[in-house]
Write an enzyme that holds these catalytic residues in place. Sequence first.
Site, PDB file in Angstrom:
ATOM      1  N   HIS A   1     -13.163   2.720   0.267  1.00  0.00           N
ATOM      2  CA  HIS A   1     -13.158   1.702   1.335  1.00  0.00           C
ATOM      3  C   HIS A   1     -13.811   0.397   0.877  1.00  0.00           C
ATOM      4  CE1 HIS A   1     -13.223   5.148   4.507  1.00  0.00           C
ATOM      5  NE2 HIS A   1     -11.979   4.741   4.328  1.00  0.00           N
TER       6      HIS A   1
ATOM      7  N   GLU B   1      -8.138  -5.342   5.169  1.00  0.00           N
ATOM      8  CA  GLU B   1      -8.045  -5.041   3.738  1.00  0.00           C
ATOM      9  C   GLU B   1      -6.870  -5.782   3.102  1.00  0.00           C
ATOM     10  OE1 GLU B   1      -8.488  -1.011   5.314  1.00  0.00           O
ATOM     11  OE2 GLU B   1      -9.203  -0.450   3.321  1.00  0.00           O
TER      12      GLU B   1
ATOM     13  N   ASN C   1       0.872  -1.167   0.000  1.00  0.00           N
ATOM     14  CA  ASN C   1       0.000   0.000   0.000  1.00  0.00           C
ATOM     15  C   ASN C   1       0.912   1.221   0.000  1.00  0.00           C
ATOM     16  OD1 ASN C   1      -1.794   2.045   0.485  1.00  0.00           O
ATOM     17  ND2 ASN C   1      -2.740   1.107   2.297  1.00  0.00           N
TER      18      ASN C   1
ATOM     19  N   ARG D   1      -2.650  -2.139  -3.371  1.00  0.00           N
ATOM     20  CA  ARG D   1      -3.865  -1.376  -3.125  1.00  0.00           C
ATOM     21  C   ARG D   1      -3.839  -0.173  -4.072  1.00  0.00           C
ATOM     22  NH1 ARG D   1      -5.274   3.117   1.265  1.00  0.00           N
ATOM     23  NH2 ARG D   1      -7.479   3.203   0.831  1.00  0.00           N
TER      24      ARG D   1
ATOM     25  N   ARG E   1     -12.156  15.557   7.898  1.00  0.00           N
ATOM     26  CA  ARG E   1     -12.965  15.929   6.728  1.00  0.00           C
ATOM     27  C   ARG E   1     -14.401  16.217   7.133  1.00  0.00           C
ATOM     28  NH1 ARG E   1     -11.489  10.641   3.607  1.00  0.00           N
ATOM     29  NH2 ARG E   1      -9.232  10.798   3.735  1.00  0.00           N
TER      30      ARG E   1
END
Length: 397
Positions: free
Chosen positions: A179, A383, A7, A90, A240
Site C-alpha cells: 500500500h 493511487e 492495474n 501498478r 485476512r
Amino acid sequence: MKILVLNAGSSSLKFQLFDMTDESVMAKGIVERIGLDNPFLNYTGREKVKFERKDPVDHKKALQWVLEVLVSADHGVIKSLDEIMAVGHRVVHGGEKFTGSVLLTDEVIAALEENKQLAPLHNPPNLMGIYATKEVLPHVPMVGVFDTAFHSTMPEEAYLYALPVELYEKFHLRRYGFHGTSHRYVVQEAAHRIGKPLDSLKIVSAHLGNGASVAAVKYGKSVDTSMGFTPLEGLVMGTRCGDIDPAIPIWMMRELKMSYQDVDTLLNKKSGVYGLVRGRSYDMRDIEEWAEAGDQEAIRALRIYAYRIKKYVGAYAAAMGGLDVLIFTAGVGENSPIVREMVCEGLEFLGVKIDKEKNNSRGDAIISSDDSRVVVMSIRTNEELMIARDTYEIVRR
Ligand code: ADP
C-alpha cells in the site's frame, strides 16, 4: 500529455486515463472476467457504459478492448492512441531492488521476472499487463510504480525478522510492506492540507480497505508498516487474519492435518472480519449495519478490528517518538465514522481528540477537535493519480 494508468490483476484490468495538464481523469474503468466466459468492460468516459462479449479475453485482448473504446467515435475521449504519452503500471512487489518508480526497460522487466516468487499472486498478473502493453503500444514508454517502494526506507530493526539471518541473505525473507503508493499519496495530501512541510511531521497513516495496513511516516519517510513479507501480516482485514502466533499454522497442519494450501486459504480468505462473523460477510458496511442492530458477533468483530489498529497507532507513535497527524484512508477509513471513533477512543493520552460531529463525514475532512494536539484526518486516497504523476515525471525527464 495523457497518461494511461493500468492495474492488472489475475482476472481483471483496471485503467484510468489522465490528462496531466490539470490531472483530470478523462476515462476510467475495468475489464473483469479475464480468462473466463462473458467478460465485460465497465467504462466511464463521457458517460457510463457496460460492454459485454462472449469470447474469453486475455490481458492483451482486454487492453485492446479498452483502447478501442478510448478512441471510439461513440464513447471515446481521445482521437488517436498517439495521444497516450506513457503508461504507468501498478506493480505490487518491487523486492529490494526497486526503491522508487522506474522506467520499464527490458532489463527492469527481466529483474521483475526474477522477483515473481516474492509475490506469486500479484506480480505475475502485473507482468501480464506490462507484456500486453508492450505488444499493443510498442512505442509508448512504460513506468512501474511499486506498492513496496515507499517502505524501502524502513530501518533494519523494522524490516528484519528474528529468523536465521541466512534466510534473509539467501531468499530476501524480510518485511517489505505494501500500500506504499496510497500511504505516500495521503501523507503528501495531509501535509499540504494543514500547510506544514511533510519533512516536519510524524504521521501514522491507516489504509483500511479490503486489505489494510498502517504506516509510520516520520519526516516524509516510511519507518515502519504493518504488512510484512506478504500482505497477510498486521491488521485484521476483510478476510485476512493479520498478526497471529506463527505457531498456529504449524498446529493446524499437525493437529488438523491441513495442507499448506488449506492453511493459506484459511488465513488469507476465510479469516479476518469474515471469519469472526462466521463467513456472513467481509464488507464493513454489513458488519456496521448488523452491529447497529445489536448483533453481538458483529460488535465483537468491530472491536477486534479497531483494537488492532489502535495498538499499531500507539506502537508507531513510540517508534517515531511522537505523533502529529493520524490519517484514515481507503474504503473503511474514508467512510466509517464508527471505526475511526473506536480507534481514537482511549488515545487522548497521545493528544488525539476526535470531534464527533466532524467525524460524522465521508471523504476528505479534518475530524479532530480544534484543541486536539494531533490532527486527525480522513483523506480519499488516489493511487492512480500517484502512479500517473510518477509516470509523467519519469517520462518527461
Ligand atoms: P480495496 O482494498 O479492495 O481497494 P477499498 O479501499 O475499495 O478496497 O475498500 C473496500 C471496503 O471498504 C469494502 O469491503 C467495505 O468494507 C468498505 N466500505 C466501503 N464503503 C463503506 C462505507 N460506506 N462504510 C463502511 N465501509 C465501507
